[in-house]
Design a protein around this motif. Sequence first.
Motif, PDB file in Angstrom:
ATOM      1  N   MET A  32       0.893  -1.290  -0.049  1.00  0.00           N
ATOM      2  CA  MET A  32      -0.167   0.065   0.157  1.00  0.00           C
ATOM      3  C   MET A  32       0.811   1.309   0.107  1.00  0.00           C
ATOM      4  SD  MET A  32      -3.468  -0.905   0.096  1.00  0.00           S
ATOM      5  CE  MET A  32      -4.563   0.025   1.219  1.00  0.00           C
ATOM      6  N   GLU A  33       1.946   1.368   0.927  1.00  0.00           N
ATOM      7  CA  GLU A  33       2.775   2.330   0.746  1.00  0.00           C
ATOM      8  C   GLU A  33       3.611   2.881  -0.468  1.00  0.00           C
ATOM      9  OE1 GLU A  33       5.099   5.721   1.943  1.00  0.00           O
ATOM     10  OE2 GLU A  33       3.192   4.656   2.813  1.00  0.00           O
ATOM     11  N   GLU A  34       3.996   1.435  -1.278  1.00  0.00           N
ATOM     12  CA  GLU A  34       4.495   1.575  -2.677  1.00  0.00           C
ATOM     13  C   GLU A  34       3.620   2.311  -3.679  1.00  0.00           C
ATOM     14  OE1 GLU A  34       5.937  -2.010  -4.154  1.00  0.00           O
ATOM     15  OE2 GLU A  34       7.361  -2.209  -2.289  1.00  0.00           O
ATOM     16  N   ILE A  35       2.455   1.961  -3.422  1.00  0.00           N
ATOM     17  CA  ILE A  35       1.027   2.472  -4.388  1.00  0.00           C
ATOM     18  C   ILE A  35       0.996   3.934  -3.984  1.00  0.00           C
ATOM     19  CG2 ILE A  35      -1.051   2.523  -4.879  1.00  0.00           C
ATOM     20  CD1 ILE A  35      -1.239  -0.749  -4.377  1.00  0.00           C
TER      21      ILE A  35
ATOM     22  N   GLN B 215       3.406   5.992  -2.830  1.00  0.00           N
ATOM     23  CA  GLN B 215       4.574   6.783  -3.135  1.00  0.00           C
ATOM     24  C   GLN B 215       4.403   6.797  -4.671  1.00  0.00           C
ATOM     25  OE1 GLN B 215       8.006   5.138  -1.760  1.00  0.00           O
ATOM     26  NE2 GLN B 215       7.357   5.384   0.553  1.00  0.00           N
ATOM     27  N   ALA B 216       4.034   5.812  -5.360  1.00  0.00           N
ATOM     28  CA  ALA B 216       3.871   5.667  -6.886  1.00  0.00           C
ATOM     29  C   ALA B 216       3.081   7.034  -7.521  1.00  0.00           C
ATOM     30  CB  ALA B 216       3.620   4.479  -7.477  1.00  0.00           C
ATOM     31  N   LEU B 217       1.838   7.014  -6.671  1.00  0.00           N
ATOM     32  CA  LEU B 217       0.982   8.126  -7.061  1.00  0.00           C
ATOM     33  C   LEU B 217       1.164   9.475  -6.552  1.00  0.00           C
ATOM     34  CD1 LEU B 217      -2.266   5.799  -6.547  1.00  0.00           C
ATOM     35  CD2 LEU B 217      -1.424   6.465  -8.774  1.00  0.00           C
ATOM     36  N   GLY B 218       2.222   9.625  -5.473  1.00  0.00           N
ATOM     37  CA  GLY B 218       2.172  10.788  -4.908  1.00  0.00           C
ATOM     38  C   GLY B 218       1.261  11.363  -4.032  1.00  0.00           C
ATOM     39  N   LEU B 219       0.441  10.384  -3.348  1.00  0.00           N
ATOM     40  CA  LEU B 219      -0.500  10.716  -2.499  1.00  0.00           C
ATOM     41  C   LEU B 219      -0.056  11.258  -1.232  1.00  0.00           C
ATOM     42  CD1 LEU B 219      -3.152   7.756  -2.974  1.00  0.00           C
ATOM     43  CD2 LEU B 219      -3.002  10.062  -4.182  1.00  0.00           C
ATOM     44  N   PRO B 220      -0.698  11.957  -0.422  1.00  0.00           N
ATOM     45  CA  PRO B 220      -0.219  12.449   0.917  1.00  0.00           C
ATOM     46  C   PRO B 220      -0.957  11.434   2.035  1.00  0.00           C
ATOM     47  CG  PRO B 220      -2.120  14.016   0.209  1.00  0.00           C
ATOM     48  CD  PRO B 220      -1.730  13.302  -0.990  1.00  0.00           C
ATOM     49  N   GLY B 221      -0.288  11.656   3.355  1.00  0.00           N
ATOM     50  CA  GLY B 221      -0.899  10.830   4.360  1.00  0.00           C
ATOM     51  C   GLY B 221      -0.846   9.386   4.298  1.00  0.00           C
ATOM     52  N   ILE B 222      -1.712   8.597   4.877  1.00  0.00           N
ATOM     53  CA  ILE B 222      -1.687   7.329   5.119  1.00  0.00           C
ATOM     54  C   ILE B 222      -2.653   6.562   3.824  1.00  0.00           C
ATOM     55  CG2 ILE B 222      -2.011   5.269   6.569  1.00  0.00           C
ATOM     56  CD1 ILE B 222      -1.353   7.372   8.741  1.00  0.00           C
ATOM     57  N   LEU B 223      -2.299   5.509   3.252  1.00  0.00           N
ATOM     58  CA  LEU B 223      -3.072   4.929   2.158  1.00  0.00           C
ATOM     59  C   LEU B 223      -3.657   3.597   3.066  1.00  0.00           C
ATOM     60  CD1 LEU B 223      -4.614   4.734  -0.369  1.00  0.00           C
ATOM     61  CD2 LEU B 223      -2.601   3.536  -1.216  1.00  0.00           C
ATOM     62  N   ASN B 224      -4.846   3.404   3.548  1.00  0.00           N
ATOM     63  CA  ASN B 224      -5.178   2.481   4.506  1.00  0.00           C
ATOM     64  C   ASN B 224      -6.324   1.723   3.794  1.00  0.00           C
ATOM     65  OD1 ASN B 224      -7.665   2.169   6.801  1.00  0.00           O
ATOM     66  ND2 ASN B 224      -5.806   1.080   6.998  1.00  0.00           N
ATOM     67  N   ARG B 225      -7.450   2.414   3.194  1.00  0.00           N
ATOM     68  CA  ARG B 225      -8.846   1.745   2.720  1.00  0.00           C
ATOM     69  C   ARG B 225      -8.580   2.295   1.222  1.00  0.00           C
ATOM     70  NH1 ARG B 225     -13.963  -0.019   4.637  1.00  0.00           N
ATOM     71  NH2 ARG B 225     -15.508   0.227   2.808  1.00  0.00           N
ATOM     72  N   VAL B 226      -8.894   1.138   0.354  1.00  0.00           N
ATOM     73  CA  VAL B 226      -8.974   1.021  -1.096  1.00  0.00           C
ATOM     74  C   VAL B 226     -10.097   0.298  -1.488  1.00  0.00           C
ATOM     75  CG1 VAL B 226      -7.878   0.514  -3.297  1.00  0.00           C
ATOM     76  CG2 VAL B 226      -6.398   1.187  -1.449  1.00  0.00           C
TER      77      VAL B 226
ATOM     78  N   GLY C  64      -3.838  -3.570   2.739  1.00  0.00           N
ATOM     79  CA  GLY C  64      -3.417  -4.408   1.750  1.00  0.00           C
ATOM     80  C   GLY C  64      -3.878  -5.787   1.870  1.00  0.00           C
ATOM     81  N   LYS C  65      -4.892  -5.930   2.708  1.00  0.00           N
ATOM     82  CA  LYS C  65      -5.826  -7.242   3.050  1.00  0.00           C
ATOM     83  C   LYS C  65      -7.091  -7.195   2.601  1.00  0.00           C
ATOM     84  CE  LYS C  65      -2.796  -8.966   6.943  1.00  0.00           C
ATOM     85  NZ  LYS C  65      -2.980  -9.048   8.218  1.00  0.00           N
ATOM     86  N   ALA C  66      -8.004  -8.151   1.741  1.00  0.00           N
ATOM     87  CA  ALA C  66      -9.172  -8.178   1.436  1.00  0.00           C
ATOM     88  C   ALA C  66     -10.098  -8.120   2.662  1.00  0.00           C
ATOM     89  CB  ALA C  66      -9.440  -9.243   0.546  1.00  0.00           C
ATOM     90  N   LYS C  67     -10.982  -7.174   2.606  1.00  0.00           N
ATOM     91  CA  LYS C  67     -11.987  -7.128   3.693  1.00  0.00           C
ATOM     92  C   LYS C  67     -13.503  -7.443   3.125  1.00  0.00           C
ATOM     93  CE  LYS C  67     -13.660  -4.296   7.540  1.00  0.00           C
ATOM     94  NZ  LYS C  67     -13.635  -2.957   8.037  1.00  0.00           N
ATOM     95  N   ASN C  68     -13.420  -8.827   3.267  1.00  0.00           N
ATOM     96  CA  ASN C  68     -14.781  -9.585   2.287  1.00  0.00           C
ATOM     97  C   ASN C  68     -15.937  -9.040   3.053  1.00  0.00           C
ATOM     98  OD1 ASN C  68     -12.269 -11.500   2.552  1.00  0.00           O
ATOM     99  ND2 ASN C  68     -13.496 -12.097   0.748  1.00  0.00           N
TER     100      ASN C  68
END
Length: 616
Positions: free
Chosen positions: A383-386, A388-399, A422-426
């Motif tokens: 999630m952190e790699e994604i 950084q690749a997108l240049g998003l601020p803060g924390i990427l927790n929920r996608v 990074g884990k599926a939340k079914n």
Amino acid sequence: MFDIAEELKKLPQKPGVYLMKDADGHVIYVGKAVSLRSRVRQYFQSSRNQTAKTRSMVPHIQEFEYIVTDSEKEALILECNLIKKYHPYYNILLKDDKTYPYIKVTVQETFPRIFVTRRLEKDKAKYYGPFTDVLAMRETVETLHKLFPIRKCRKSLPKEIGRERPCLNHHIGQCVAPCSGQVSREEYMEYIRDAMDFLEGRHEDILKKMQAEMKTAAEEMEFEKAASLRDKIRAIQSVAQKQKMANMSMENADVIAFVRAFEECLVQVFFIRDGKMTGRENFTLTAPEEQSRSEILTAFVKQFYSGTAYIPKEIILQEPLTEESALIGEYLSERRGAKVALTVPVKGEKHKLVELAHKNAMLIFEQFGEKLRREEKRTKGAMEEIRQALGLPGILNRVEAYDISNTQGFESVGSMVVFEDGKAKNSDYRKFKIKTVVGANDYASMREVITRRLNHALREKAEGKTSSFTRLPDLILMDGGKTQVHAAEEVLMEFGMDIPVCGMVKDDRHRTRGLLFREEEKNIPLTSEGFKLVTRIQDEVHRFAITYHRKLRQERNLHSVLDDIKGIGEVRRKALMRHFGSIEEIAKAEVGDLLEVEEMNIPSAEQVYAFFHREG
């Protein structure tokens, strides 16, 4: 608009719990305070004396709320419950959400039963446990039923006495059949008391009693009964020998030690019951590196013992808790109904047990540590790699990822899958049957899906409800290109929401190759964990959409063919499908073949035959 400065002035000087929230209303931290006014204000004063965790958290706080309690102890209980409910990002979190099995003796019933349960209820029953070795626990219950002829049935006794004949267990000698009135309650309770003595480790009393009964039976030449008692005595002796002695001076205690590496911690707990080691269990925690060992151990004790039904007489710790120690001891004593000692031994047998627990924790961490690190890399690290690749601020927790599926415009559906850390939340997955769009129009279909999703969130928030819909994502992924991305962005703009949207771009061979973000294609290295996570998300949202679409298509085919035949209702439709297996086979069947189905009669069989053999 929430004005933090104004709201700080309103804080009462009373004990309670406070909840810090981010811009989306997510609870990111839960804490307790003796004085809400003093504690909460500290977060918004000079950062000079703040921990790294607090300095990281404060910029994300957009609002807070608080709950006043009558005492600090009530605040402690409420804090534990709210941490379990919200799983705030900045709290030390106990990852394991295990429900331990217990052995339940329904002493509140006239003729009690003994069985395994994971539900702890306030029903005056007697619970034994928790048990970490489920296989050994089930063997214990099985042994109990062989030793003592206690009922296994769920009949309501004495209400149902005499209604039915005794079951097989009675005929093979494993139940005295209280359901038939063949045994008095006094006689039956003797077996229950013996069984409870067995569970509580008082084997000697039972053995003496059985040995006396065996001797009497032999003297009276009741050799079959004597042989049966002999076998039971051997079984009890075998169970008693399997239980390892820990320390006779420790009747009921838990021994707790842990190891840590960076943000990962592994806690080892030894369970000692009636002076015997009955099991052990491992737990993992995530904690910011700046958190002290005492803070980590305190967080574990609070979260673990707020969720378990059994509180031991003593909790033996590797090191002292924080200044909350006295409060926690008072809370646990109240829950247990007797004094609970929190001990930190420096020598003697208890200290040796703590060292043993610590060594076990180290061995397990060495064994599974690499696995934990790999899992961290492929989930949170990805999630952190994604981000950084997108240049998003803060924390990427929920996608949240979305896809549209249809067959030439028929039965269009939308799917939403959710990944957190990074884990599926079914449990948060959702399916949408397209209602307002006719034909294959992915752009309009996606607009409908995103609109319904956001409307649902706003409606529930306005009603004060909390569900998976009320939590908005940090990033939206589309299983499609510019068309679907633009559809989502337009809807978000109409709602006044600023959530980044990406398209998951595929190559000519329909394989993921990168992300489309703000009209640019962002390439993520193909071997990176971030790229692998994007691929997993794309596969999952596509699978979920296709599965739902196929289900609807099958239901539609079934309805359009069978439900349109006069005289064929749900019962006959299901019976036909069970018998023939498919619509094609039903269509080929003659009237005589159709009548082989028990639910069919001549008129309905003729209707089905005529339907499939009509001209044109």
